[in-house]
Design an enzyme around this catalytic site. Structure first.
Site, mmCIF file in Angstrom:
data_model
loop_
_atom_site.group_PDB
_atom_site.id
_atom_site.type_symbol
_atom_site.label_atom_id
_atom_site.label_comp_id
_atom_site.label_asym_id
_atom_site.label_seq_id
_atom_site.Cartn_x
_atom_site.Cartn_y
_atom_site.Cartn_z
ATOM 1 C CE1 TYR A 53 -3.226 -2.999 0.839
ATOM 2 C CE2 TYR A 53 -4.559 -1.017 0.670
ATOM 3 C CZ TYR A 53 -4.453 -2.386 0.666
ATOM 4 O OH TYR A 53 -5.580 -3.152 0.491
ATOM 5 C CE LYS A 102 3.023 -18.085 -0.740
ATOM 6 N NZ LYS A 102 2.210 -19.326 -0.656
ATOM 7 C CG ASP A 149 -0.763 -20.471 0.689
ATOM 8 O OD1 ASP A 149 -0.223 -20.262 1.800
ATOM 9 O OD2 ASP A 149 -0.205 -21.128 -0.212
ATOM 10 C CG ASP A 177 -7.719 -5.313 1.415
ATOM 11 O OD1 ASP A 177 -8.747 -4.843 1.941
ATOM 12 O OD2 ASP A 177 -7.594 -5.488 0.186
ATOM 13 C CG ASP A 213 -13.242 -8.138 1.708
ATOM 14 O OD1 ASP A 213 -13.044 -7.241 2.552
ATOM 15 O OD2 ASP A 213 -13.740 -7.918 0.585
HETATM 16 C C1 IPM Z 1 -10.487 -1.719 3.161
HETATM 17 C C2 IPM Z 1 -10.674 -1.291 1.747
HETATM 18 C C3 IPM Z 1 -9.556 -0.338 1.341
HETATM 19 C C4 IPM Z 1 -8.249 -1.091 1.495
HETATM 20 C C5 IPM Z 1 -9.694 0.252 -0.066
HETATM 21 C C6 IPM Z 1 -11.016 0.952 -0.260
HETATM 22 C C7 IPM Z 1 -8.553 1.179 -0.399
HETATM 23 O O1 IPM Z 1 -10.736 -2.383 0.913
HETATM 24 O O2 IPM Z 1 -10.553 -0.838 4.047
HETATM 25 O O3 IPM Z 1 -10.288 -2.906 3.409
HETATM 26 O O4 IPM Z 1 -7.807 -1.774 0.564
HETATM 27 O O5 IPM Z 1 -7.656 -0.997 2.570
HETATM 28 MN MN MN Z 2 -10.676 -4.294 1.924
#
Ligand code: IPM
Ligand code: MN
Length: 349
Positions: free
Chosen positions: A135, A186, A219, A243, A247
């Site tokens: 990032y 990793k 992984d 990140d 999710d």
């Molecule tokens: C998150 C989002 C952000 C990230 C994006 C919107 C830049 O996906 O907060 O997880 O990748 O950190």
């Molecule tokens: Mn995200």
């Protein structure tokens, strides 16, 4: 008197933030927490109107508040990356919010797609490094748009940045019942950057003899999060992996509608947000579940040291989810954004 900057931003951000503020208002009054909010008009609409993403003057004002409460960033008419990098990531970086704290907690009454697992098994926290790695925005391209194009995107890790993140994770693990911390990396492939992570982790671990340590390649960690989520208590990982795995974490804890996060600078200004995006196609429809944004407001109170107020919000969220009145928390649940906010607010009361 706390000063809280409110940044509703894009898409459904304003709708979920309104519900979070509704609940916060009730909880704060009940627990004697005094605060004022200052709303900032940032995001895609402002950018399209004025060309401004995050004016320096606004950033300077944000440096002075006690906390920031953010909705969601991302607009369909703005090229991907402009708002993400110029607003969200810039805030994280400029305010040095080096921890992205993401609890993965399945509350009773919430359905998980993981067969045979429940709230006892799905209860961990991801500590995502939030200012470095892929990032950092280091890279470039050459001969762009030609068949000979070359592009690089480098992952930056500093000993200082990695170590402070790992130390935060150990401190957190120490406060939890299981006292266990897993490094997710990793290092079998990223033999420079993640070797640094491994060495820093091993060295800091010596200062925390009571914390059990473990390691998983990213992984495999994705596999274990689905197969044996109970193996995790606190997880520490780099920005990009954090990140991605959160999710996945959001899905196993019941969906994007419930997953909250804090961008923490333990010595400075922290920012709280739902981990979901701006969901532009649902804007203005009153169908998005605001639980994640409400829970983020609870995390914000906890962070400010207002434990009772924070706990009151979390308890009301738990009660709302257990009530069976919120359906499946999806956009098709039949329960509106505002109804959900009303229910949680009434349960705080
Ligand atoms: C998150 C989002 C952000 C990230 C994006 C919107 C830049 O996906 O907060 O997880 O990748 O950190
Ligand atoms: Mn995200």
């Amino acid at each position: 008197m706390y000063r809280i900057a409110v940044l509703p931003c894009d898409g459904i951000g304003p709708e979920v933030i309104a519900e979070g503020l509704k609940v916060l208002d009730v909880a704060a009054r009940k627990h004697g927490v005094q605060y004022e909010t200052v709303e900032y008009d940032l995001g895609g609409e402002r950018y399209l109107r004025t060309g401004e993403v995050l004016p320096d003057s606004v950033l300077d004002e944000l440096r002075e508040v006690d906390a920031i409460y953010l909705g969601a960033v991302g607009h369909p008419d703005v090229k991907a990356g402009i708002l993400e990098k110029g607003l969200l990531l810039r805030l994280r970086f400029e305010l040095d919010q080096y921890i992205n704290l993401r609890p993965i907690k399945l509350y009773p009454g919430v359905e998980t797609p993981i067969k045979g697992k429940g709230p006892d098994e799905i209860d961990f926290v991801v500590v995502r490094e939030n200012t470095e790695g892929l990032y950092a925005g280091v890279g470039g391209s050459l001969r762009k748009g030609t068949p000979d194009e070359v592009s690089t995107q480098e992952a930056i890790y500093t000993r200082m940045g990695v170590e402070r993140c790992i130390r935060y994770a150990f401190d957190l693990a120490q406060t939890r019942e299981e006292k266990s911390l897993t490094l997710v990396d990793k290092s079998n492939v990223l033999t420079y950057g993640h070797d640094l992570w491994q060495r820093a982790f091993a060295e800091v671990a010596e200062e925390y003899p009571e914390v059990k340590t473990d390691h998983a390649y990213v992984d495999a960690a994705c596999m274990w999060m689905v197969k044996n989520p109970e193996w995790f208590d606190v997880v520490v990982t780099c920005n990009m992996f954090g990140d991605i795995i959160t999710d996945l974490g959001a899905m196993i804890q019941g969906g994007m509608g419930v997953a909250a996060s804090g961008n923490i600078n333990p010595e400075g200004v922290s920012m709280f947000e739902p981990i979901h995006g701006s969901a532009p196609k649902y804007t203005g429809q009153n169908v998005i579940c605001p639980i994640a944004a409400i829970a983020a407001a609870g995390m914000m109170m906890e962070h400010l040291g207002e434990e009772e107020c924070g706990k009151a919000i979390e308890d009301a969220v738990i009660a709302a989810l257990a009530s069976g009145k919120l359906g499946d928390l999806s956009t098709k649940s039949g329960v509106s954004t505002t109804e959900t906010g009303d229910l949680v607010a009434s349960l705080v009361e």
